[in-house]
Design an enzyme around this catalytic site. Structure first.
Site, PDB file in Angstrom:
ATOM      1  N   GLY A 257     -18.124  27.549  20.987  1.00  0.00           N
ATOM      2  CA  GLY A 257     -18.222  28.144  19.649  1.00  0.00           C
ATOM      3  C   GLY A 257     -17.220  27.502  18.708  1.00  0.00           C
ATOM      4  O   GLY A 257     -16.697  26.425  18.986  1.00  0.00           O
ATOM      5  N   ASN A 258     -16.942  28.145  17.596  1.00  0.00           N
ATOM      6  CA  ASN A 258     -15.911  27.655  16.684  1.00  0.00           C
ATOM      7  C   ASN A 258     -15.279  28.844  15.962  1.00  0.00           C
ATOM      8  O   ASN A 258     -15.689  29.982  16.161  1.00  0.00           O
ATOM      9  CB  ASN A 258     -16.483  26.607  15.711  1.00  0.00           C
ATOM     10  CG  ASN A 258     -17.584  27.178  14.842  1.00  0.00           C
ATOM     11  OD1 ASN A 258     -17.359  28.043  14.013  1.00  0.00           O
ATOM     12  ND2 ASN A 258     -18.820  26.702  15.056  1.00  0.00           N
ATOM     13  N   TYR A 259     -14.283  28.577  15.119  1.00  0.00           N
ATOM     14  CA  TYR A 259     -13.475  29.650  14.535  1.00  0.00           C
ATOM     15  C   TYR A 259     -14.078  30.312  13.296  1.00  0.00           C
ATOM     16  O   TYR A 259     -13.435  31.147  12.676  1.00  0.00           O
ATOM     17  CB  TYR A 259     -12.091  29.107  14.160  1.00  0.00           C
ATOM     18  CG  TYR A 259     -11.242  28.722  15.353  1.00  0.00           C
ATOM     19  CD1 TYR A 259     -10.878  29.670  16.303  1.00  0.00           C
ATOM     20  CD2 TYR A 259     -10.801  27.421  15.515  1.00  0.00           C
ATOM     21  CE1 TYR A 259     -10.093  29.320  17.384  1.00  0.00           C
ATOM     22  CE2 TYR A 259     -10.018  27.056  16.592  1.00  0.00           C
ATOM     23  CZ  TYR A 259      -9.668  28.010  17.525  1.00  0.00           C
ATOM     24  OH  TYR A 259      -8.888  27.657  18.597  1.00  0.00           O
ATOM     25  N   SER A 260     -15.285  29.932  12.923  1.00  0.00           N
ATOM     26  CA  SER A 260     -15.876  30.535  11.719  1.00  0.00           C
ATOM     27  C   SER A 260     -16.020  32.048  11.891  1.00  0.00           C
ATOM     28  O   SER A 260     -16.475  32.521  12.929  1.00  0.00           O
ATOM     29  CB  SER A 260     -17.254  29.907  11.461  1.00  0.00           C
ATOM     30  OG  SER A 260     -17.904  30.595  10.421  1.00  0.00           O
TER      31      SER A 260
ATOM     32  N   ALA B 258     -21.198  27.455  10.152  1.00  0.00           N
ATOM     33  CA  ALA B 258     -20.573  26.363  10.897  1.00  0.00           C
ATOM     34  C   ALA B 258     -21.406  26.168  12.168  1.00  0.00           C
ATOM     35  O   ALA B 258     -21.103  26.743  13.219  1.00  0.00           O
ATOM     36  CB  ALA B 258     -19.135  26.716  11.232  1.00  0.00           C
TER      37      ALA B 258
END
Ligand code: C5P
Length: 214
Positions: free
Chosen positions: A25-28, A93
């Site tokens: 995943g990512n930090y969005s 994102a």
């Protein structure tokens, strides 16, 4: 004006499954996309909000929310709905890569290194850019760490966007997780506008203002 216009907004990250309990995943957080949905709906638009996995909440009579998890799911929902929309703001994102194989059982710890092979996801913005008619608008985001404007301009052209909202990881208190953001709007017409650091709600108002005058 946005009154009565149908606007599609993507928000948040996507999760790409590795096994039943893990993902890439990512930090969005989805804050910017949800702020845009709020401002668009307050301006009288009908908003279709396609959200990745986020801890955000919105309740507005003019916002319809569809939750997705992966880039592929987001792609399918966006491609299915964009043709009936007046435009889209793609703020999500989206993961650029996804595992080729998703293990159906939890991966076990081994002595050796683990290699997970990834394949590129589909670029939703580029696909929507190809579908876009003269009556529709398309706004994208670019989060950059270096040569910000050059990269953003390149993305705007490649993805056939009408304008691109640039934020840089080099600006303090902007981007992931913060309640504030600092943006520059670059337009296909060549215009450029630099904005101050402000709350994401006020940033959303600036973006929608540009859109309404477009
Ligand atoms: O990832 P990238 O910097 O190219 O993202 C720029 C724009 O393209 C953003 O608006 C993002 O939401 C969109 N995008 C997308 N699908 C992808 C990757 C990016 O819609 N797979």
């Amino acid at each position: 004006m946005l009154q009565g216009k149908k606007i599609l907004i993507t928000a948040g990250p996507t999760y790409e499954r590795i096994d039943p309990v893990r993902f890439i995943g990512n930090y969005s957080t989805g804050k910017m996309g949800f702020a845009l949905a709020q401002v668009c709906a307050d301006a009288g638009a009908e908003v279709l909000l396609v959200a990745g996995p986020v801890q955000q909440f919105i309740e507005h009579p003019h916002v319809k929310r569809i939750d997705v998890e992966s880039a592929q799911q987001m792609f399918d929902v966006v491609m299915g709905h964009f043709p009936t929309c007046d435009g889209a703001i793609l703020c999500a994102a989206v993961a650029d890569f996804t595992p080729i194989v998703v293990a159906n059982q939890k991966l076990k710890r081994e002595k050796d290194n683990l290699v997970i092979e990834l394949k590129p996801t589909q670029d939703i913005a580029a696909a929507v850019g190809k579908l876009k008619t003269e009556k529709q608008f398309l706004v994208g985001f670019a989060l950059e760490t270096n040569d910000e404007e050059a990269h953003a301009l390149d993305k705007m052209r490649r993805k056939n966007l009408d304008f691109i909202v640039l934020n840089s990881l080099n600006d303090a208190q902007a981007c992931f997780g913060y309640d504030t953001n600092k943006i520059t709007i670059l337009k296909a017409s060549g215009d450029k506008k630099i904005f101050e650091l402000k709350s994401k709600l006020d940033v959303a108002k600036d973006i929608i203002n540009e859109l309404a005058n477009y």
